[in-house]
Write an enzyme that holds these catalytic residues in place. Structure first.
Site, PDB file in Angstrom:
ATOM      1  N   SER A 119       4.579 -47.730  64.743  1.00 21.35           N
ATOM      2  CA  SER A 119       5.932 -48.249  64.943  1.00 21.35           C
ATOM      3  C   SER A 119       6.526 -47.679  66.219  1.00 21.35           C
ATOM      4  O   SER A 119       7.631 -48.049  66.590  1.00 21.35           O
ATOM      5  CB  SER A 119       6.808 -47.892  63.746  1.00 21.35           C
ATOM      6  OG  SER A 119       6.786 -46.507  63.527  1.00 21.35           O
ATOM      7  N   HIS A 140       2.586 -54.810  63.559  1.00 22.75           N
ATOM      8  CA  HIS A 140       3.545 -53.888  62.944  1.00 22.75           C
ATOM      9  C   HIS A 140       4.130 -54.521  61.687  1.00 22.75           C
ATOM     10  O   HIS A 140       4.865 -55.506  61.755  1.00 22.75           O
ATOM     11  CB  HIS A 140       4.643 -53.542  63.955  1.00 22.75           C
ATOM     12  CG  HIS A 140       5.609 -52.532  63.441  1.00 22.75           C
ATOM     13  ND1 HIS A 140       6.962 -52.595  63.649  1.00 22.75           N
ATOM     14  CD2 HIS A 140       5.411 -51.419  62.679  1.00 22.75           C
ATOM     15  CE1 HIS A 140       7.551 -51.571  63.062  1.00 22.75           C
ATOM     16  NE2 HIS A 140       6.631 -50.843  62.462  1.00 22.75           N
ATOM     17  N   GLU A 152       5.299 -57.896  63.390  1.00 24.50           N
ATOM     18  CA  GLU A 152       5.440 -57.976  64.846  1.00 24.50           C
ATOM     19  C   GLU A 152       4.034 -57.912  65.451  1.00 24.50           C
ATOM     20  O   GLU A 152       3.265 -57.003  65.146  1.00 24.50           O
ATOM     21  CB  GLU A 152       6.287 -56.812  65.362  1.00 24.50           C
ATOM     22  CG  GLU A 152       7.755 -56.923  64.953  1.00 24.50           C
ATOM     23  CD  GLU A 152       8.605 -55.756  65.424  1.00 24.50           C
ATOM     24  OE1 GLU A 152       9.662 -55.996  65.995  1.00 24.50           O
ATOM     25  OE2 GLU A 152       8.201 -54.592  65.198  1.00 24.50           O
ATOM     26  N   ASN A 190      12.823 -52.300  65.431  1.00 22.70           N
ATOM     27  CA  ASN A 190      13.320 -50.917  65.490  1.00 22.70           C
ATOM     28  C   ASN A 190      14.227 -50.678  66.694  1.00 22.70           C
ATOM     29  O   ASN A 190      15.088 -49.808  66.667  1.00 22.70           O
ATOM     30  CB  ASN A 190      12.163 -49.921  65.491  1.00 22.70           C
ATOM     31  CG  ASN A 190      11.609 -49.720  64.089  1.00 22.70           C
ATOM     32  OD1 ASN A 190      12.301 -49.970  63.114  1.00 22.70           O
ATOM     33  ND2 ASN A 190      10.371 -49.285  63.988  1.00 22.70           N
TER      34      ASN A 190
HETATM   35  N1  CAA Z   1       5.114 -57.957  43.321  1.00 22.64           N
HETATM   36  C1  CAA Z   1       5.553 -59.110  43.871  1.00 22.64           C
HETATM   37  N2  CAA Z   1       6.841 -59.353  44.180  1.00 22.64           N
HETATM   38  C2  CAA Z   1       7.722 -58.396  43.882  1.00 22.64           C
HETATM   39  C3  CAA Z   1       7.347 -57.176  43.292  1.00 22.64           C
HETATM   40  C4  CAA Z   1       5.982 -56.974  43.013  1.00 22.64           C
HETATM   41  N3  CAA Z   1       5.556 -55.859  42.458  1.00 22.64           N
HETATM   42  N4  CAA Z   1       8.436 -56.414  43.129  1.00 22.64           N
HETATM   43  C5  CAA Z   1       9.472 -57.121  43.590  1.00 22.64           C
HETATM   44  N5  CAA Z   1       9.040 -58.318  44.028  1.00 22.64           N
HETATM   45  C6  CAA Z   1       9.864 -59.401  44.590  1.00 22.64           C
HETATM   46  C7  CAA Z   1      10.985 -59.735  43.633  1.00 22.64           C
HETATM   47  O1  CAA Z   1      10.576 -60.647  42.658  1.00 22.64           O
HETATM   48  C8  CAA Z   1      12.017 -60.313  44.585  1.00 22.64           C
HETATM   49  O2  CAA Z   1      11.645 -61.623  44.935  1.00 22.64           O
HETATM   50  P1  CAA Z   1      12.740 -62.784  45.079  1.00 22.64           P
HETATM   51  O3  CAA Z   1      13.598 -62.373  46.235  1.00 22.64           O
HETATM   52  O4  CAA Z   1      11.932 -63.994  45.349  1.00 22.64           O
HETATM   53  O5  CAA Z   1      13.476 -62.781  43.780  1.00 22.64           O
HETATM   54  C9  CAA Z   1      11.852 -59.450  45.829  1.00 22.64           C
HETATM   55  O6  CAA Z   1      10.503 -58.948  45.783  1.00 22.64           O
HETATM   56  C10 CAA Z   1      12.841 -58.285  45.872  1.00 22.64           C
HETATM   57  O7  CAA Z   1      12.564 -57.433  44.749  1.00 22.64           O
HETATM   58  P2  CAA Z   1      13.650 -56.797  43.782  1.00 22.64           P
HETATM   59  O8  CAA Z   1      14.687 -57.811  43.469  1.00 22.64           O
HETATM   60  O9  CAA Z   1      12.973 -56.156  42.638  1.00 22.64           O
HETATM   61  O10 CAA Z   1      14.199 -55.614  44.612  1.00 22.64           O
HETATM   62  P3  CAA Z   1      15.476 -55.560  45.505  1.00 22.64           P
HETATM   63  O11 CAA Z   1      16.224 -56.818  45.509  1.00 22.64           O
HETATM   64  O12 CAA Z   1      16.129 -54.298  45.095  1.00 22.64           O
HETATM   65  O13 CAA Z   1      14.837 -55.383  46.956  1.00 22.64           O
HETATM   66  C11 CAA Z   1      13.821 -54.394  48.793  1.00 22.64           C
HETATM   67  C12 CAA Z   1      14.037 -54.319  47.294  1.00 22.64           C
HETATM   68  C13 CAA Z   1      12.925 -55.565  49.142  1.00 22.64           C
HETATM   69  C14 CAA Z   1      13.136 -53.106  49.224  1.00 22.64           C
HETATM   70  C15 CAA Z   1      15.224 -54.580  49.498  1.00 22.64           C
HETATM   71  O14 CAA Z   1      16.086 -53.571  49.083  1.00 22.64           O
HETATM   72  C16 CAA Z   1      15.131 -54.571  50.992  1.00 22.64           C
HETATM   73  O15 CAA Z   1      14.764 -55.557  51.613  1.00 22.64           O
HETATM   74  N6  CAA Z   1      15.480 -53.409  51.607  1.00 22.64           N
HETATM   75  C17 CAA Z   1      15.389 -53.245  53.022  1.00 22.64           C
HETATM   76  C18 CAA Z   1      13.984 -52.873  53.378  1.00 22.64           C
HETATM   77  C19 CAA Z   1      13.791 -52.729  54.843  1.00 22.64           C
HETATM   78  O16 CAA Z   1      14.703 -52.853  55.652  1.00 22.64           O
HETATM   79  N7  CAA Z   1      12.537 -52.449  55.219  1.00 22.64           N
HETATM   80  C20 CAA Z   1      12.195 -52.242  56.582  1.00 22.64           C
HETATM   81  C21 CAA Z   1      12.277 -50.791  56.858  1.00 22.64           C
HETATM   82  S1  CAA Z   1      11.919 -50.488  58.552  1.00 22.64           S
HETATM   83  C22 CAA Z   1      10.246 -50.451  58.611  1.00 22.64           C
HETATM   84  O17 CAA Z   1       9.529 -50.550  57.667  1.00 22.64           O
HETATM   85  C23 CAA Z   1       9.671 -50.352  59.957  1.00 22.64           C
HETATM   86  C24 CAA Z   1       9.519 -49.034  60.555  1.00 22.64           C
HETATM   87  O18 CAA Z   1       8.815 -48.972  61.532  1.00 22.64           O
HETATM   88  C25 CAA Z   1      10.216 -47.832  60.103  1.00 22.64           C
END
Ligand code: CAA
Length: 282
Positions: A119, A140, A152, A190
């Site tokens: 990243s 990414h 990405e 990022n």
């Molecule tokens: N298998 C399949 N699908 C699943 C699942 C599983 N085990 N668990 C959850 N899901 C699905 C759910 O069914 C749901 O789908 P729908 O939207 O179609 O209903 C979706 O995934 C979201 O799940 P939840 O409703 O259980 O959970 P949530 O609504 O609390 O979301 C989250 C959790 C996706 C983490 C959300 O909070 C989110 O998007 N957070 C932000 C995450 C983010 O910004 N990540 C990037 C970080 S930066 C990075 O990674 C890069 C870096 O370089 C640092």
């Protein structure tokens, strides 16, 4: 080129997620970790995620079984020899990565493409540490990999059109939405996300509001899935600090400078969810 077998270096949070989505997309997937214990932990994470998917009705039991049948774990780099694509998702350290590429290049065929899930490190610099800078690029992924739709695709200065197209097509074949990002620190996401997170910390230090109110404000006021402090704890404060330093070093702009509180929290071992405490306790 045809990608049939995928190797993944590292079975941590990102590596296990990448291996899972590759196996779910039908690729024979071989994941390499340095120790059996780490491999077992990564496989445990994959099994738990797939089981959760079945419970939520997102994955059928048949899809789960097929994905697991496509997955193999190993502690030996030699087992990656039949791979057409190797995705590296190990520690963010240039020399460690270069050592891993050297070991992979000793066993894979000349056609194989190597990519990094870094990243923060420079893709052109990583490519230059291999014998195939033309068949090297960045993919990414975002955490949690099986849920987040984005990948990405990053071209090194040396990446050929053919390699870039193969990587873009591969990301699509995983059911992801690829975007083309420049080989500059932070890529696209990022570059925008990190200054926002750093600004949230700075604003908190200056008394903008409570952690809960700032989080609630961004979640309910802007529709963000997580407020900045919940997201910081989720990403890891050490990871954010590391990326911010690399971005600040390259761009020399104040928006990328890590605020004093972030540094102190990292020094105190308050790294977020993974350490049990960050801005919140877990
Ligand atoms: N298998 C399949 N699908 C699943 C699942 C599983 N085990 N668990 C959850 N899901 C699905 C759910 O069914 C749901 O789908 P729908 O939207 O179609 O209903 C979706 O995934 C979201 O799940 P939840 O409703 O259980 O959970 P949530 O609504 O609390 O979301 C989250 C959790 C996706 C983490 C959300 O909070 C989110 O998007 N957070 C932000 C995450 C983010 O910004 N990540 C990037 C970080 S930066 C990075 O990674 C890069 C870096 O370089 C640092």
């Amino acid at each position: 080129m045809q990608i049939k077998t995928v190797g993944v270096l590292g079975c941590g949070l990102m590596g296990s997620g990448i291996a899972q989505v590759a196996a779910q997309a039908g690729y024979k997937t071989i994941v390499r970790e340095v120790e059996q214990g780490l491999l077992d932990r990564g496989f445990g994470r994959i099994q738990k995620f797939l089981a959760g998917g079945v419970e939520k009705g997102k994955v059928t039991p048949d899809e789960r079984d097929k994905a697991l049948a496509n997955l193999t774990g190993t502690t030996s780099v030699d087992d990656l020899k039949g791979c057409d694509l190797v995705i590296e998702a190990i520690i963010e350290n240039l020399d460690e990565k270069a050592r891993a590429y050297e070991a992979v290049e000793r066993v894979v065929g000349s056609h194989a493409i190597l990519v990094s899930n870094t990243s923060s490190l420079c893709i052109t610099e990583l490519a230059a540490r291999t014998k195939r800078p033309d068949r090297f690029g960045g993919l990414h992924f975002f955490n949690p990999v099986p849920i987040m739709k984005l990948v990405e695709v990053v071209r090194a200065l040396t990446t050929t059109d053919e390699t870039y197209q193969a990587l873009f097509g591969f990301a699509q074949s995983l059911g992801k939405e690829p975007i083309t990002a420049p080989d500059k620190p932070g890529f696209i996401v990022n570059r925008l996300l990190v200054p926002y997170l750093l600004d949230a910390i700075r604003s908190y230090e200056h008394g903008l509001g409570t952690l809960e109110d700032i989080d609630k404000g961004m979640q309910l006021g802007c529709g963000y899935p997580m407020g900045p402090f919940t997201l910081l704890d989720f990403v890891g404060l050490d990871t954010t600090y590391y990326i911010a330093n690399i971005m600040f070093e390259e761009y020399r702009e104040a928006v990328y400078a890590p605020p004093p509180l972030l540094k102190r929290m990292v020094l105190a071992g308050r790294l977020g969810r993974k350490s049990g405490q960050g801005f919140y306790k877990y």
